[in-house]
Scaffold this active site. Structure first.
Site, PDB file in Angstrom:
ATOM      1  N   ILE A 138      46.638  50.741   5.437  1.00 46.32           N
ATOM      2  CA  ILE A 138      46.595  51.435   4.974  1.00 46.32           C
ATOM      3  C   ILE A 138      47.194  52.376   5.243  1.00 46.32           C
ATOM      4  CG2 ILE A 138      44.298  51.276   3.355  1.00 46.32           C
ATOM      5  CD1 ILE A 138      42.692  52.411   5.630  1.00 46.32           C
ATOM      6  N   ASP A 139      48.065  53.049   5.164  1.00 48.52           N
ATOM      7  CA  ASP A 139      48.985  54.334   5.634  1.00 48.52           C
ATOM      8  C   ASP A 139      48.875  54.729   7.027  1.00 48.52           C
ATOM      9  OD1 ASP A 139      51.234  53.506   4.064  1.00 48.52           O
ATOM     10  OD2 ASP A 139      50.326  55.471   2.432  1.00 48.52           O
ATOM     11  N   LYS A 140      49.272  55.474   7.490  1.00 45.71           N
ATOM     12  CA  LYS A 140      48.623  55.760   8.773  1.00 45.71           C
ATOM     13  C   LYS A 140      47.908  57.450   9.019  1.00 45.71           C
ATOM     14  CE  LYS A 140      50.723  59.080  12.860  1.00 45.71           C
ATOM     15  NZ  LYS A 140      51.871  59.702  13.568  1.00 45.71           N
TER      16      LYS A 140
END
Length: 304
Positions: A138-140
């Site tokens: 999942i994105d930062k």
């Protein structure tokens, strides 16, 4: 192996600093890394060396030659990981917003993998030394649940479930606009944006199919609180799909409007994760509550 790319500057980037633009467009490039490449002559403007404070002119051609990355050792780092489940095959961990999943250029330490390496030394090796155990990402600035494989047997089983679309992945999101219908599905292919190499977009060129289901949880004056369920798992999928139908995520620095809610990064949380255990073959499902910052924004919307 080195990688070379060329970027042409348009009117919207006129007078912007080169180090700022390049580091903003690529989440894996830190500003200091870009500045170092400029000093080393890895980044050229119209074929010439430049300085980190160079300001773009319309029509400038930027050539970036990314040097072959040095071999990196993942350094174990003691972290207070929010682990929801663990056995000999699988770890389910709740990643906080702001944490990168695995080491990359500009993020050699402080990642989830660094913490996992300190927590246990028996992660799967299928994804190489920099991404041990990582089955999906999942994105930062997206928080939420991830499943991590502790051996290659579990890794292959979990990846096969992702391919077969049998993994349950539900996200909480806050989007701009008031969605009139209660449920909906976005079925639109996603590929690399030609105008911005570090962004994704809905396109029929060099794209992959992408499907996102959503339902409205609550409506506010100018925003909607929704739940999204992934059928596929493309890069930035929910962020791209919601922008595509006119309801971009609140706080999204890449795909949303500049004026948004007071939240750092996109209002997106991977709250529910379900899968079949690779060894016992029993279905398991986990739920992580929205983080405090997400709830703070919801409370603000309810009160206004």
């Amino acid at each position: 192996m080195t990688e070379t790319m060329t970027i042409q500057i348009d009117e919207s980037q006129k007078n912007d600093r080169i180090d700022k633009v390049l580091s903003t467009q690529n989440e894996e490039w830190s500003r200091s890394q870009v500045q170092q490449w400029i000093k080393e002559g890895q980044i050229l403007v119209n074929g010439e060396k430049t300085k980190p404070n160079y300001k773009f002119s319309v029509g400038d051609n930027i050539t970036v030659t990314i040097p072959e990355p040095e071999a990196l050792d993942v350094v174990p780092e003691e972290m207070d990981l929010d682990i929801y489940y663990e056995d000999a095959d699988v770890i389910v961990v709740n990643k906080p917003r702001g944490m990168v999943v695995h080491p990359a250029v500009g993020h050699a330490t402080g990642t989830l993998v660094n913490g996992l390496m300190a927590h246990c030394n028996d992660l799967s090796g299928i994804n190489g030394v920099l991404r041990p155990g990582i089955v999906h990402r999942i994105d930062k600035d997206t928080s939420g649940l991830l499943m991590v494989a502790k051996n290659d047997f579990a890794h292959e089983k979990l990846v096969n479930q992702l391919v077969a679309k049998t993994v349950t992945r539900k996200y909480q999101a806050i989007v701009h606009g008031v969605i009139a219908h209660d449920v909906g599905t976005v079925d639109a292919p996603i590929g690399r944006d030609k105008k911005d190499r570090q962004a994704m977009t809905v396109t029929n060129e060099n794209s992959r199919n992408a499907v996102t289901h959503f339902r409205v949880i609550e409506r506010f004056k100018d925003f909607s609180h929704i739940e999204c369920q992934l059928e596929t798992g493309r890069t930035h999928q929910i962020r791209v799909h919601m922008k595509y139908i006119g309801y971009p995520l609140a706080g999204d620095p890449k795909y949303g409007p500049k004026k948004s809610l007071d939240i750092e990064g996109q209002a997106l949380h991977a709250g529910i994760l379900g899968f079949i255990h690779p060894r016992t073959e029993e279905y398991m499902e986990f739920e992580a509550p929205n983080p405090p910052e997400f709830e703070r924004v919801l409370k603000h919307l309810k009160n206004h």
